[in-house]
Scaffold this motif. Structure first.
Motif: not given
Length: 176
Positions: A55-58, A26-29, A48-51, A36-46
């Motif tokens: 998914e993080i717990a998995e 929960e904290v990691f999410r 549809d709210g992923r991860p 920051d919005e400058r972080v690449p999209s693969h390191r930000r929530l998509s």
């Protein structure tokens, strides 16, 4: 290395760094939501709210590289509040040990990242890592200040350049 790095428990006067638990998801999410919005999209929530928390717990459940230290959860010693992570990860080829850290915004500007980084550097020294690397976005001045306090120096190498900025490679010796 003589012991299992995934069982490391490191402590300072204010912090405990311990192996990650599924409940930390929960904290990691939340960290994902604060990036920051400058972080690449693969390191930000998509979009549809992923991860998701699940998914993080998995990801925490999966033991991808038990021979490597990985990331430890950073917990405030007095309250048991999870505030982020810090640890040693390896680059894509598994050759370069990198210090990585990320804390909740509410925990910024209190010296926690520097404190957590120092204890992880000590752990790395005790386990025979002669040097550590770190990559940091050029625009991320707060993380660059932490790395400077931890005696990392800019190597002059840019590891990637994109519309998100330049990622700088920093390093420090970890004398035995």
């Amino acid at each position: 290395m003589p012991d299992d790095p995934r069982t490391a428990m490191l402590t300072t006067d204010r912090l405990v760094l311990r192996p990650q638990r599924e409940a930390d998801a929960e904290v990691f999410r939340q960290l994902w939501t604060e990036r920051d919005e400058r972080v690449p999209s693969h390191r930000r929530l998509s979009a549809d709210g992923r991860p998701t928390v699940a998914e993080i717990a998995e990801g925490i459940r999966q033991d991808r590289a038990p021979e490597q230290p990985g990331l430890l959860t950073v917990v405030l010693r007095d309250t048991d509040e999870v505030i982020g992570y810090c640890g040693v990860v390896f680059d894509g080829d598994g050759e370069r040990p990198e210090l990585a850290f990320e804390l909740l915004q509410a925990a910024h500007n209190r010296g926690y990242a520097t404190e957590a980084g120092r204890i992880v550097i000590g752990w790395a020294r005790d386990h025979g890592y002669p040097l550590l690397w770190a990559t940091v976005w050029e625009w991320n001045l707060a993380s660059r200040r932490v790395l400077t306090k931890l005696e990392f120096v800019d190597t002059g190498v840019v590891t990637k350049e994109s519309p998100h900025g330049r990622s700088l490679l920093m390093m420090r010796d970890v004398p035995a």
